[in-house]
Design an enzyme around this catalytic site. Structure first.
Site, PDB file in Angstrom:
ATOM      1  CG  ASN A   1      -1.757  -1.130   1.421  1.00 45.27           C
ATOM      2  OD1 ASN A   1      -2.636  -1.358   0.606  1.00 45.27           O
ATOM      3  ND2 ASN A   1      -1.538  -1.911   2.472  1.00 45.27           N
TER       4      ASN A   1
ATOM      5  CG  HIS B   1       1.780  16.583  14.307  1.00 43.66           C
ATOM      6  ND1 HIS B   1       2.479  16.824  15.472  1.00 43.66           N
ATOM      7  CD2 HIS B   1       2.548  17.073  13.303  1.00 43.66           C
ATOM      8  CE1 HIS B   1       3.605  17.443  15.192  1.00 43.66           C
ATOM      9  NE2 HIS B   1       3.672  17.614  13.878  1.00 43.66           N
TER      10      HIS B   1
ATOM     11  CG  HIS C   1       2.022  22.142  21.432  1.00 43.20           C
ATOM     12  ND1 HIS C   1       0.887  21.711  22.072  1.00 43.20           N
ATOM     13  CD2 HIS C   1       2.245  21.254  20.425  1.00 43.20           C
ATOM     14  CE1 HIS C   1       0.442  20.615  21.459  1.00 43.20           C
ATOM     15  NE2 HIS C   1       1.239  20.316  20.470  1.00 43.20           N
TER      16      HIS C   1
ATOM     17  CG  HIS D   1       4.658  20.596  16.246  1.00 42.23           C
ATOM     18  ND1 HIS D   1       3.920  20.779  15.094  1.00 42.23           N
ATOM     19  CD2 HIS D   1       3.734  20.375  17.226  1.00 42.23           C
ATOM     20  CE1 HIS D   1       2.628  20.671  15.367  1.00 42.23           C
ATOM     21  NE2 HIS D   1       2.489  20.446  16.642  1.00 42.23           N
TER      22      HIS D   1
END
Ligand code: MN
Length: 255
Positions: free
Chosen positions: A60, A67, A205, A77
């Site tokens: 495949n 993410h 983050h 990021h």
């Protein structure tokens, strides 16, 4: 020492606990509000399956955002970490480390917007010792039980998503004043569902990736880990220039 580890694995004295959620078209993905661009989920596109396109083989193409599912957040990021490591530049040595497992699943069952505070971590350290240098803080919320159902997992209403996370002050403290390597969570991202309105927005983050630390999200089976003593192996793909990657995350646990 490694021979002893192999022996312990063979005898079941060291168990390998898979902290990874399965990847499929049903794997939940974060949903950002307008005008932000969203990530595609995970899909398989068949190339051949023992047929005229390839008589003896099945394979495949995979399609997915970086993410999606159980995944790794690299420092680059976030804008605060833009000068930091991309996924391929993370040293392999840093992908293995001890785990501290902090369980707030009861609190999160009572309040889906529960936030971990510095005092909660200090209380955990009072019972279990200091957070490990170069190790992962794994934050158990019970949210992994919802991971097969996107609506329950994101738990959104007209005011936005309601999922547990970490307070801005605790995120800053973990990033700047503890020796941890990174933060692992059971939710769709390292930040709380309501973190879009925190100061700063998305503080896990902003602070952790800004400090060169890492994130691991959508973890499973944290309930099977002891508070201390497990070793985590987090294996993102070395995507050059990448901001993150789906990852296989394993824990070694002595029984
Ligand atoms: Mn992420």
């Amino acid at each position: 020492m490694l021979a002893e580890l192999i022996q312990m694995l063979a005898e079941g004295r060291v168990e390998v606990v898979d902290l990874t959620q399965p990847l499929s078209e049903r794997t939940p993905v974060i949903r950002l509000p307008e005008p932000f661009v969203n990530t595609p989920g995970f899909t398989l596109e068949e190339l051949s399956r023992y047929d005229e396109r390839g008589p003896a083989w099945y394979w495949n193409t995979i399609h997915a955002g970086e993410h999606v599912g159980t995944h790794f957040d690299a420092p680059v990021h976030w804008v605060t970490g833009r000068e930091g490591e991309d996924t391929a530049r993370v040293p392999a040595r840093r992908l293995i480390g001890p785990a501290a497992v902090l369980d707030k699943s009861a609190e999160c069952a009572a309040d889906p917007d529960f936030l971990l505070e510095v005092d909660h971590v200090l209380a955990w350290e009072g019972s279990h010792g200091p957070l490990p240098a170069g190790g992962w803080l794994l934050y158990r919320t019970g949210w992994d039980a919802r991971a097969a159902d996107q609506a329950a997992y994101l738990n959104a209403d007209e005011s936005g998503p309601h999922t547990p996370g970490i307070s801005p002050e605790c995120a800053r403290w973990l990033a700047e004043e503890t020796p941890i390597l990174g933060l692992g969570v059971e939710t769709v991202g390292t930040d709380a569902g309501a973190a879009h309105s925190f100061d700063p927005p998305f503080p896990c983050h902003a602070h952790l990736l800004g400090a060169g630390k890492y994130g691991l999200t959508q973890l499973a089976n944290l309930a099977r880990l002891p508070p201390t003593g497990a070793v985590v192996v987090a294996a993102p793909l070395p995507i050059e220039g990448g901001s993150g990657s789906p990852a296989r995350v394993l824990a070694l646990v002595e029984r």
